[in-house]
Write a protein that holds these residues in place. Structure first.
Motif, PDB file in Angstrom:
ATOM      1  N   LEU A  35       0.773  -1.055  -0.072  1.00  0.00           N
ATOM      2  CA  LEU A  35       0.076  -0.024  -0.030  1.00  0.00           C
ATOM      3  C   LEU A  35       0.798   1.142   0.072  1.00  0.00           C
ATOM      4  CD1 LEU A  35      -2.714   1.468   0.364  1.00  0.00           C
ATOM      5  CD2 LEU A  35      -2.543   1.326   2.820  1.00  0.00           C
ATOM      6  N   ARG A  36       0.718   2.065  -1.106  1.00  0.00           N
ATOM      7  CA  ARG A  36       1.340   3.357  -1.144  1.00  0.00           C
ATOM      8  C   ARG A  36       0.371   4.524  -1.107  1.00  0.00           C
ATOM      9  NH1 ARG A  36       3.578  -0.977  -5.032  1.00  0.00           N
ATOM     10  NH2 ARG A  36       2.338  -0.051  -6.436  1.00  0.00           N
ATOM     11  N   PRO A  37       0.148   4.784   0.215  1.00  0.00           N
ATOM     12  CA  PRO A  37      -1.194   5.933   0.441  1.00  0.00           C
ATOM     13  C   PRO A  37      -0.659   7.179   0.216  1.00  0.00           C
ATOM     14  CG  PRO A  37      -0.280   5.092   2.460  1.00  0.00           C
ATOM     15  CD  PRO A  37       0.760   4.301   1.547  1.00  0.00           C
ATOM     16  N   ALA A  38      -0.735   7.719  -1.184  1.00  0.00           N
ATOM     17  CA  ALA A  38      -0.102   8.819  -1.471  1.00  0.00           C
ATOM     18  C   ALA A  38      -0.762   9.043  -3.127  1.00  0.00           C
ATOM     19  CB  ALA A  38       1.495   9.061  -1.598  1.00  0.00           C
ATOM     20  N   THR A  39      -0.700  10.361  -3.437  1.00  0.00           N
ATOM     21  CA  THR A  39      -1.390  10.670  -4.616  1.00  0.00           C
ATOM     22  C   THR A  39      -0.436  11.551  -5.793  1.00  0.00           C
ATOM     23  OG1 THR A  39      -2.318  12.631  -3.525  1.00  0.00           O
ATOM     24  CG2 THR A  39      -3.717  10.732  -3.874  1.00  0.00           C
ATOM     25  N   THR A  40       0.741  10.955  -5.829  1.00  0.00           N
ATOM     26  CA  THR A  40       1.617  11.502  -6.577  1.00  0.00           C
ATOM     27  C   THR A  40       1.270  10.982  -8.227  1.00  0.00           C
ATOM     28  OG1 THR A  40       3.179   9.590  -6.543  1.00  0.00           O
ATOM     29  CG2 THR A  40       3.504  11.085  -5.057  1.00  0.00           C
ATOM     30  N   HIS A  41       1.591  11.509  -9.224  1.00  0.00           N
ATOM     31  CA  HIS A  41       1.368  11.031 -10.607  1.00  0.00           C
ATOM     32  C   HIS A  41       2.081   9.871 -10.860  1.00  0.00           C
ATOM     33  CE1 HIS A  41       1.659  11.026 -15.124  1.00  0.00           C
ATOM     34  NE2 HIS A  41       0.878  11.835 -15.236  1.00  0.00           N
ATOM     35  N   LEU A  42       3.025   9.546 -10.219  1.00  0.00           N
ATOM     36  CA  LEU A  42       3.573   8.210 -10.549  1.00  0.00           C
ATOM     37  C   LEU A  42       2.792   7.162 -10.084  1.00  0.00           C
ATOM     38  CD1 LEU A  42       6.417   6.527 -11.135  1.00  0.00           C
ATOM     39  CD2 LEU A  42       6.667   6.599  -8.737  1.00  0.00           C
ATOM     40  N   LEU A  43       2.187   7.241  -8.972  1.00  0.00           N
ATOM     41  CA  LEU A  43       1.541   6.262  -8.328  1.00  0.00           C
ATOM     42  C   LEU A  43       0.049   6.118  -8.982  1.00  0.00           C
ATOM     43  CD1 LEU A  43       1.910   6.944  -4.745  1.00  0.00           C
ATOM     44  CD2 LEU A  43       2.800   5.149  -5.862  1.00  0.00           C
ATOM     45  N   THR A  44      -0.819   7.308  -9.239  1.00  0.00           N
ATOM     46  CA  THR A  44      -1.924   7.411  -9.956  1.00  0.00           C
ATOM     47  C   THR A  44      -2.008   6.985 -11.355  1.00  0.00           C
ATOM     48  OG1 THR A  44      -1.922   9.640 -10.412  1.00  0.00           O
ATOM     49  CG2 THR A  44      -2.992   9.079  -8.112  1.00  0.00           C
ATOM     50  N   HIS A  45      -0.703   7.210 -12.065  1.00  0.00           N
ATOM     51  CA  HIS A  45      -0.636   6.958 -13.331  1.00  0.00           C
ATOM     52  C   HIS A  45       0.253   5.778 -14.114  1.00  0.00           C
ATOM     53  CE1 HIS A  45      -2.693  10.906 -13.302  1.00  0.00           C
ATOM     54  NE2 HIS A  45      -3.095  10.649 -14.834  1.00  0.00           N
ATOM     55  N   LEU A  80      -7.595   8.519   1.974  1.00  0.00           N
ATOM     56  CA  LEU A  80      -7.957   8.420   0.424  1.00  0.00           C
ATOM     57  C   LEU A  80      -9.274   7.941   0.210  1.00  0.00           C
ATOM     58  CD1 LEU A  80      -4.834   5.713  -0.543  1.00  0.00           C
ATOM     59  CD2 LEU A  80      -5.127   8.391  -0.761  1.00  0.00           C
ATOM     60  N   ASN A  81      -9.854   8.452  -0.709  1.00  0.00           N
ATOM     61  CA  ASN A  81     -11.471   8.562  -1.318  1.00  0.00           C
ATOM     62  C   ASN A  81     -11.486   7.491  -2.374  1.00  0.00           C
ATOM     63  OD1 ASN A  81     -12.207   9.908   1.102  1.00  0.00           O
ATOM     64  ND2 ASN A  81     -12.107  11.694  -0.283  1.00  0.00           N
ATOM     65  N   GLU A  82     -10.393   7.141  -2.973  1.00  0.00           N
ATOM     66  CA  GLU A  82     -10.214   6.434  -4.091  1.00  0.00           C
ATOM     67  C   GLU A  82      -9.023   5.661  -4.220  1.00  0.00           C
ATOM     68  OE1 GLU A  82     -11.127   9.040  -7.144  1.00  0.00           O
ATOM     69  OE2 GLU A  82      -8.926   9.742  -7.241  1.00  0.00           O
ATOM     70  N   LEU A  83      -8.765   4.373  -4.929  1.00  0.00           N
ATOM     71  CA  LEU A  83      -7.593   3.734  -5.160  1.00  0.00           C
ATOM     72  C   LEU A  83      -7.578   3.683  -6.613  1.00  0.00           C
ATOM     73  CD1 LEU A  83      -7.548   1.234  -2.375  1.00  0.00           C
ATOM     74  CD2 LEU A  83      -5.748   2.902  -2.601  1.00  0.00           C
ATOM     75  N   TRP A  84      -6.125   4.030  -6.817  1.00  0.00           N
ATOM     76  CA  TRP A  84      -5.651   3.658  -8.338  1.00  0.00           C
ATOM     77  C   TRP A  84      -4.978   2.396  -8.441  1.00  0.00           C
ATOM     78  CZ3 TRP A  84      -7.878   6.159 -12.369  1.00  0.00           C
ATOM     79  CH2 TRP A  84      -8.519   7.183 -12.327  1.00  0.00           C
ATOM     80  N   PHE A  85      -5.241   1.672  -9.420  1.00  0.00           N
ATOM     81  CA  PHE A  85      -4.485   0.475  -9.741  1.00  0.00           C
ATOM     82  C   PHE A  85      -4.080   0.516 -11.163  1.00  0.00           C
ATOM     83  CE2 PHE A  85      -7.338  -0.261  -6.342  1.00  0.00           C
ATOM     84  CZ  PHE A  85      -6.883  -1.714  -5.751  1.00  0.00           C
TER      85      PHE A  85
END
Ligand code: COA
Length: 134
Positions: A35-45, A80-85
């Motif tokens: 689990l990487r609970p942050a919202t960087t572009h690297l993580l979300t994209h 987090l209100n959403e998770l990106w995979f």
């Protein structure tokens, strides 16, 4: 599930604090999930906020989906209100896992040349979103 590692942002490959868990079946490590609970572009994209892997001998029981469900409260607790995979188009088991979880396929994106998996031939990532509010 058992927390096996906490990587500080400075040493994590994703540049953010990362929590790694073992999936346990009868005391054996059947897989891992991060689990990487942050919202960087690297993580979300590109790399996703969660990554999972199940040992070949333990596949076929939906363990990855179960492990994701187990981590949802922790993701919420981190705000987090959403998770990106993310996954690749040919990764049928991963895509099916995400669909079973209720993730929505949002888009496919090109893997940039400077991203690590480009060297191993990955050219496209699929971005899936899981709504944690619904
Ligand atoms: C992705 C992974 C974690 C899934 O492991 P798992 O939780 O054991 O998943 P399962 O084997 O139970 O499969 C999940 C679903 O995919 C389906 N599936 C798996 N392989 C499939 C295939 N080759 N073709 C069609 N469907 C497939 C299963 O039938 C199941 O769907 P169902 O419940 O509707 O029957 C595992 O395959 C893995 O570790 N792969 C290598 C690492 C990886 O790709 N990680 C994800 C990176 S994005």
């Amino acid at each position: 599930m058992r927390l096996s590692h906490v990587y500080p942002a400075e040493t994590s490959p994703w540049g953010v604090r990362t929590f790694r868990f073992d999936m346990l079946v009868d005391g054996m490590v059947a897989g891992t999930i991060s689990l990487r609970p942050a919202t960087t572009h690297l993580l979300t994209h590109l790399s996703g906020q969660i990554g999972f892997s199940v040992e070949p001998g333990f596949r076929g029981r939906g363990l990855a989906a179960k492990a994701v469900r187990a981590l949802v409260p922790a993701a919420r607790a981190h705000g987090l209100n959403e998770l990106w995979f993310t996954t690749t188009p040919d990764n049928v088991a991963s895509r099916r896992t995400l669909e079973k979880l209720g993730c929505v396929l949002v888009e496919s994106v090109a893997v940039p040349e400077d991203y690590v998996s480009h060297a191993s031939g990955e050219r496209t990532k699929l971005r899936y979103r899981l709504d944690l509010l619904g």
